[in-house]
Design a protein around this motif. Structure first.
Motif, PDB file in Angstrom:
ATOM      1  N   PRO A 146      -3.915  31.568 -14.113  1.00  0.00           N
ATOM      2  CA  PRO A 146      -3.498  30.788 -12.942  1.00  0.00           C
ATOM      3  C   PRO A 146      -2.584  29.610 -13.300  1.00  0.00           C
ATOM      4  O   PRO A 146      -1.636  29.303 -12.565  1.00  0.00           O
ATOM      5  CB  PRO A 146      -4.819  30.296 -12.335  1.00  0.00           C
ATOM      6  CG  PRO A 146      -5.824  31.309 -12.784  1.00  0.00           C
ATOM      7  CD  PRO A 146      -5.377  31.721 -14.171  1.00  0.00           C
ATOM      8  N   GLN A 147      -2.846  28.970 -14.432  1.00  0.00           N
ATOM      9  CA  GLN A 147      -1.977  27.862 -14.859  1.00  0.00           C
ATOM     10  C   GLN A 147      -0.581  28.379 -15.188  1.00  0.00           C
ATOM     11  O   GLN A 147       0.424  27.779 -14.795  1.00  0.00           O
ATOM     12  CB  GLN A 147      -2.584  27.148 -16.068  1.00  0.00           C
ATOM     13  CG  GLN A 147      -3.851  26.392 -15.723  1.00  0.00           C
ATOM     14  CD  GLN A 147      -4.611  25.928 -16.948  1.00  0.00           C
ATOM     15  OE1 GLN A 147      -4.190  26.111 -18.084  1.00  0.00           O
ATOM     16  NE2 GLN A 147      -5.772  25.336 -16.712  1.00  0.00           N
ATOM     17  N   PHE A 148      -0.501  29.501 -15.900  1.00  0.00           N
ATOM     18  CA  PHE A 148       0.801  30.079 -16.208  1.00  0.00           C
ATOM     19  C   PHE A 148       1.541  30.447 -14.928  1.00  0.00           C
ATOM     20  O   PHE A 148       2.745  30.237 -14.805  1.00  0.00           O
ATOM     21  CB  PHE A 148       0.683  31.309 -17.107  1.00  0.00           C
ATOM     22  CG  PHE A 148       2.017  31.978 -17.291  1.00  0.00           C
ATOM     23  CD1 PHE A 148       2.937  31.469 -18.195  1.00  0.00           C
ATOM     24  CD2 PHE A 148       2.373  33.070 -16.516  1.00  0.00           C
ATOM     25  CE1 PHE A 148       4.193  32.048 -18.327  1.00  0.00           C
ATOM     26  CE2 PHE A 148       3.624  33.664 -16.650  1.00  0.00           C
ATOM     27  CZ  PHE A 148       4.534  33.145 -17.560  1.00  0.00           C
ATOM     28  N   ILE A 149       0.832  31.014 -13.970  1.00  0.00           N
ATOM     29  CA  ILE A 149       1.465  31.433 -12.718  1.00  0.00           C
ATOM     30  C   ILE A 149       2.093  30.236 -12.010  1.00  0.00           C
ATOM     31  O   ILE A 149       3.209  30.326 -11.496  1.00  0.00           O
ATOM     32  CB  ILE A 149       0.451  32.180 -11.820  1.00  0.00           C
ATOM     33  CG1 ILE A 149       0.138  33.548 -12.444  1.00  0.00           C
ATOM     34  CG2 ILE A 149       0.962  32.323 -10.399  1.00  0.00           C
ATOM     35  CD1 ILE A 149      -1.033  34.272 -11.799  1.00  0.00           C
ATOM     36  N   VAL A 150       1.421  29.096 -12.003  1.00  0.00           N
ATOM     37  CA  VAL A 150       1.995  27.890 -11.384  1.00  0.00           C
ATOM     38  C   VAL A 150       3.204  27.421 -12.180  1.00  0.00           C
ATOM     39  O   VAL A 150       4.252  27.107 -11.605  1.00  0.00           O
ATOM     40  CB  VAL A 150       0.944  26.767 -11.251  1.00  0.00           C
ATOM     41  CG1 VAL A 150       1.592  25.457 -10.815  1.00  0.00           C
ATOM     42  CG2 VAL A 150      -0.145  27.174 -10.259  1.00  0.00           C
ATOM     43  N   ASP A 203      11.449  22.170  -9.170  1.00  0.00           N
ATOM     44  CA  ASP A 203      10.503  21.062  -8.996  1.00  0.00           C
ATOM     45  C   ASP A 203      10.463  20.577  -7.553  1.00  0.00           C
ATOM     46  O   ASP A 203      11.264  20.981  -6.712  1.00  0.00           O
ATOM     47  CB  ASP A 203      10.939  19.882  -9.874  1.00  0.00           C
ATOM     48  CG  ASP A 203      10.764  20.134 -11.351  1.00  0.00           C
ATOM     49  OD1 ASP A 203       9.859  20.897 -11.722  1.00  0.00           O
ATOM     50  OD2 ASP A 203      11.528  19.557 -12.141  1.00  0.00           O
ATOM     51  N   GLY A 204       9.537  19.641  -7.330  1.00  0.00           N
ATOM     52  CA  GLY A 204       9.489  18.925  -6.068  1.00  0.00           C
ATOM     53  C   GLY A 204       8.735  19.611  -4.951  1.00  0.00           C
ATOM     54  O   GLY A 204       8.796  19.179  -3.804  1.00  0.00           O
ATOM     55  N   ALA A 213       3.904  16.782 -13.624  1.00  0.00           N
ATOM     56  CA  ALA A 213       3.692  15.423 -13.130  1.00  0.00           C
ATOM     57  C   ALA A 213       3.567  15.521 -11.618  1.00  0.00           C
ATOM     58  O   ALA A 213       4.373  16.195 -10.967  1.00  0.00           O
ATOM     59  CB  ALA A 213       4.854  14.525 -13.521  1.00  0.00           C
ATOM     60  N   VAL A 214       2.541  14.894 -11.084  1.00  0.00           N
ATOM     61  CA  VAL A 214       2.345  14.855  -9.637  1.00  0.00           C
ATOM     62  C   VAL A 214       2.704  13.439  -9.194  1.00  0.00           C
ATOM     63  O   VAL A 214       2.196  12.471  -9.735  1.00  0.00           O
ATOM     64  CB  VAL A 214       0.887  15.209  -9.259  1.00  0.00           C
ATOM     65  CG1 VAL A 214       0.681  15.134  -7.756  1.00  0.00           C
ATOM     66  CG2 VAL A 214       0.517  16.594  -9.783  1.00  0.00           C
ATOM     67  N   ARG A 215       3.613  13.355  -8.223  1.00  0.00           N
ATOM     68  CA  ARG A 215       4.112  12.057  -7.772  1.00  0.00           C
ATOM     69  C   ARG A 215       4.070  12.001  -6.250  1.00  0.00           C
ATOM     70  O   ARG A 215       4.047  13.040  -5.585  1.00  0.00           O
ATOM     71  CB  ARG A 215       5.532  11.851  -8.275  1.00  0.00           C
ATOM     72  CG  ARG A 215       6.502  12.893  -7.757  1.00  0.00           C
ATOM     73  CD  ARG A 215       7.940  12.648  -8.173  1.00  0.00           C
ATOM     74  NE  ARG A 215       8.786  13.789  -7.878  1.00  0.00           N
ATOM     75  CZ  ARG A 215       9.328  14.064  -6.700  1.00  0.00           C
ATOM     76  NH1 ARG A 215       9.103  13.261  -5.679  1.00  0.00           N
ATOM     77  NH2 ARG A 215      10.085  15.137  -6.530  1.00  0.00           N
ATOM     78  N   SER A 274       2.100  12.423   1.104  1.00  0.00           N
ATOM     79  CA  SER A 274       2.218  13.738   0.482  1.00  0.00           C
ATOM     80  C   SER A 274       2.552  13.585  -0.999  1.00  0.00           C
ATOM     81  O   SER A 274       3.022  12.534  -1.431  1.00  0.00           O
ATOM     82  CB  SER A 274       3.317  14.515   1.205  1.00  0.00           C
ATOM     83  OG  SER A 274       3.378  15.828   0.720  1.00  0.00           O
ATOM     84  N   LYS A 275       2.314  14.647  -1.750  1.00  0.00           N
ATOM     85  CA  LYS A 275       2.622  14.635  -3.186  1.00  0.00           C
ATOM     86  C   LYS A 275       3.651  15.705  -3.495  1.00  0.00           C
ATOM     87  O   LYS A 275       3.798  16.682  -2.765  1.00  0.00           O
ATOM     88  CB  LYS A 275       1.357  14.865  -4.004  1.00  0.00           C
ATOM     89  CG  LYS A 275       0.332  13.760  -3.842  1.00  0.00           C
ATOM     90  CD  LYS A 275      -0.851  13.996  -4.736  1.00  0.00           C
ATOM     91  CE  LYS A 275      -1.981  13.062  -4.485  1.00  0.00           C
ATOM     92  NZ  LYS A 275      -1.798  11.702  -4.771  1.00  0.00           N
ATOM     93  N   ARG A 276       4.327  15.526  -4.601  1.00  0.00           N
ATOM     94  CA  ARG A 276       5.297  16.497  -5.110  1.00  0.00           C
ATOM     95  C   ARG A 276       4.944  16.811  -6.550  1.00  0.00           C
ATOM     96  O   ARG A 276       4.442  15.963  -7.292  1.00  0.00           O
ATOM     97  CB  ARG A 276       6.723  15.933  -5.038  1.00  0.00           C
ATOM     98  CG  ARG A 276       7.191  15.622  -3.624  1.00  0.00           C
ATOM     99  CD  ARG A 276       7.418  16.895  -2.871  1.00  0.00           C
ATOM    100  NE  ARG A 276       7.760  16.643  -1.471  1.00  0.00           N
ATOM    101  CZ  ARG A 276       8.356  17.508  -0.703  1.00  0.00           C
ATOM    102  NH1 ARG A 276       8.699  18.695  -1.176  1.00  0.00           N
ATOM    103  NH2 ARG A 276       8.617  17.235   0.539  1.00  0.00           N
ATOM    104  N   VAL A 277       5.234  18.036  -6.956  1.00  0.00           N
ATOM    105  CA  VAL A 277       4.892  18.500  -8.307  1.00  0.00           C
ATOM    106  C   VAL A 277       6.179  18.781  -9.067  1.00  0.00           C
ATOM    107  O   VAL A 277       7.048  19.501  -8.581  1.00  0.00           O
ATOM    108  CB  VAL A 277       4.025  19.783  -8.244  1.00  0.00           C
ATOM    109  CG1 VAL A 277       3.694  20.283  -9.648  1.00  0.00           C
ATOM    110  CG2 VAL A 277       2.761  19.532  -7.433  1.00  0.00           C
ATOM    111  N   ASP A 278       6.281  18.190 -10.251  1.00  0.00           N
ATOM    112  CA  ASP A 278       7.435  18.403 -11.127  1.00  0.00           C
ATOM    113  C   ASP A 278       6.959  18.950 -12.465  1.00  0.00           C
ATOM    114  O   ASP A 278       5.937  18.515 -13.007  1.00  0.00           O
ATOM    115  CB  ASP A 278       8.190  17.092 -11.376  1.00  0.00           C
ATOM    116  CG  ASP A 278       8.768  16.498 -10.103  1.00  0.00           C
ATOM    117  OD1 ASP A 278       9.317  17.262  -9.298  1.00  0.00           O
ATOM    118  OD2 ASP A 278       8.651  15.270  -9.924  1.00  0.00           O
ATOM    119  N   LEU A 279       7.723  19.874 -13.007  1.00  0.00           N
ATOM    120  CA  LEU A 279       7.466  20.422 -14.332  1.00  0.00           C
ATOM    121  C   LEU A 279       7.969  19.425 -15.366  1.00  0.00           C
ATOM    122  O   LEU A 279       9.047  18.860 -15.214  1.00  0.00           O
ATOM    123  CB  LEU A 279       8.225  21.746 -14.447  1.00  0.00           C
ATOM    124  CG  LEU A 279       7.867  22.717 -15.549  1.00  0.00           C
ATOM    125  CD1 LEU A 279       6.406  23.123 -15.483  1.00  0.00           C
ATOM    126  CD2 LEU A 279       8.744  23.947 -15.431  1.00  0.00           C
TER     127      LEU A 279
END
Length: 154
Positions: free
Chosen positions: A44-48, A57-58, A89-91, A99-104
């Protein structure tokens, strides 16, 4: 009502057989993949990570959860593991601070690449068992099936 094929199998039965084979391949390949993943990475981590590498990102956690068809809770758990590993990184969202955004991260890109590299021997073995030219020939059908099912899910 579905038509019978020359072999006597209905269209419904053919589609069921096909999707059943896809499910079995997904199960077997997922297990094989997880055995060679680097460090503590899970499938599941790899899939994300793969989702973020492919689409950028974002994205919000909810958007990622919806795309991967998992619950928001499961996604929160997976993102927590990825963030603690330093792979994402979650920002806060720049516009809607609730809301949050997820960046690799760079480390996340490296972890993704390491997972792909670790899969190399499995893929090489599979290329010896199933000719890559046949896989290439099947890709348009698989993509068509994915697009049809994706539209149907709404």
């Amino acid at each position: 009502m579905s038509e019978d094929t020359p072999t006597g199998e209905s269209d419904t039965a053919t589609l069921f057989r096909f999707l059943n084979e896809v499910a079995i391949v997904a199960q077997l390949s997922g297990n094989a993949f997880e055995k060679v993943m680097p460090g503590t990475m899970t499938l599941p981590q790899f899939i994300v990570l793969n989702h973020l590498v492919r689409l950028g990102d974002g994205r919000t956690p909810l958007r990622i959860a919806n795309a991967l068809q998992v619950s928001k809770g499961a996604m929160t758990n997976t993102l927590g593991h990825l963030e603690r590993a330093g792979w994402i990184a979650v920002r806060p969202d720049d516009v809607d601070r609730r809301s949050k955004r997820v960046d690799l991260t760079g480390a996340g890109r490296e972890a993704h690449a390491a997972a792909i590299d670790a899969l190399g021997p499995e893929l090489a073995w599979l290329a010896g068992a199933v000719p890559p030219a046949r896989v290439r020939a099947a890709l348009p059908l698989m993509e068509e099936m994915r697009r049809a099912l994706d539209v149907r899910r709404g």
